[in-house]
Enzyme design. Structure first.
Site, PDB file in Angstrom:
ATOM      1  NE  ARG A  54      -3.118  -2.604   2.909  1.00 13.12           N
ATOM      2  CZ  ARG A  54      -3.306  -3.168   4.090  1.00 13.12           C
ATOM      3  NH1 ARG A  54      -2.859  -2.588   5.189  1.00 13.12           N
ATOM      4  NH2 ARG A  54      -3.937  -4.332   4.183  1.00 13.12           N
ATOM      5  CD  GLU A 112       1.091  -2.523   8.468  1.00 13.57           C
ATOM      6  OE1 GLU A 112       0.128  -2.381   7.702  1.00 13.57           O
ATOM      7  OE2 GLU A 112       1.172  -1.969   9.583  1.00 13.57           O
TER       8      GLU A 112
END
Length: 205
Positions: free
Chosen positions: A105, A139
């Site tokens: 992202r 992440e």
């Protein structure tokens, strides 16, 4: 059924510790070879149990889906000096064989409405446990020092005021995020000009 949180979080803690060592090792290699690194420093954390529970309620995540649906129980941040460094680090992560990237992202050039900028990578990582290999989701956020300063302060204010900012203050936060990004762009331009000047003054060129 109540989770055994200590047991659940063991592989996440191990993953954060291992990856911090590996990523800091990359920085050391760059410094020895080139005298500078796209990685300024690395931090990591396992999400506190209270934060996990709060997010489970907010995102409607059931206990039996926790490990599949919550991607940031283990989280790392890589800080960079320049915006270009972010994409160099992302390329390095794409080439690694010990992580399996699931999603990227790019909030650096596609900022969030709040003004937040960072590059997020969600990935799978294999942890070697006594009982065998366990693959977890984690992440990595890659951002500049300026982006990190803004995000850290904004998060602190959000927590304190529960995100209930008056419209005027929300706009000032967005403006400050833009100011931070313009600083990043200015520093990148200064570096490029210095590199060009050095190149022009190099007698071997």
């Amino acid at each position: 059924m109540e989770q055994n949180w200590d047991k659940l979080l063991i592989p996440y803690t191990q993953a954060v510790n291992e990856l911090k060592v590996k990523l800091r090792g990359i920085r050391t290699q760059f410094m020895e070879i080139d005298g500078r690194s796209p990685i300024e420093f690395v931090t990591g954390r396992v999400k506190p149990v209270a934060s996990i529970k709060e997010k489970m309620v907010r995102r409607h995540i059931s206990e039996d889906r926790l490990e599949q649906d919550m991607e940031d129980i283990a989280g790392l941040r890589i800080m960079c000096q320049f915006v270009d460094d972010i994409y160099q680090v992302v390329d390095l992560l794409r080439k690694r064989t010990d992580i399996n990237i699931l999603e990227e992202r790019d909030y650096v050039h596609n900022k969030k409405p709040s003004g937040y900028r960072s590059y997020h990578i969600v990935f799978e990582y294999p942890v070697q446990m006594v009982s065998g290999e366990k693959v977890i989701k984690a992440e990595i956020q890659v951002r500049t020092l300026a982006m990190n300063f803004w995000a850290t302060v904004e998060h602190s204010l959000n927590y304190k005021y529960d995100g209930a900012f008056p419209a005027g203050l929300a706009e000032r936060l967005r403006s400050s995020a833009e100011a931070a990004f313009k600083l990043d762009e200015e520093m990148s331009e200064i570096r490029a000009e210095l590199q060009e000047t050095k190149k022009d003054n190099d007698p071997e060129n």
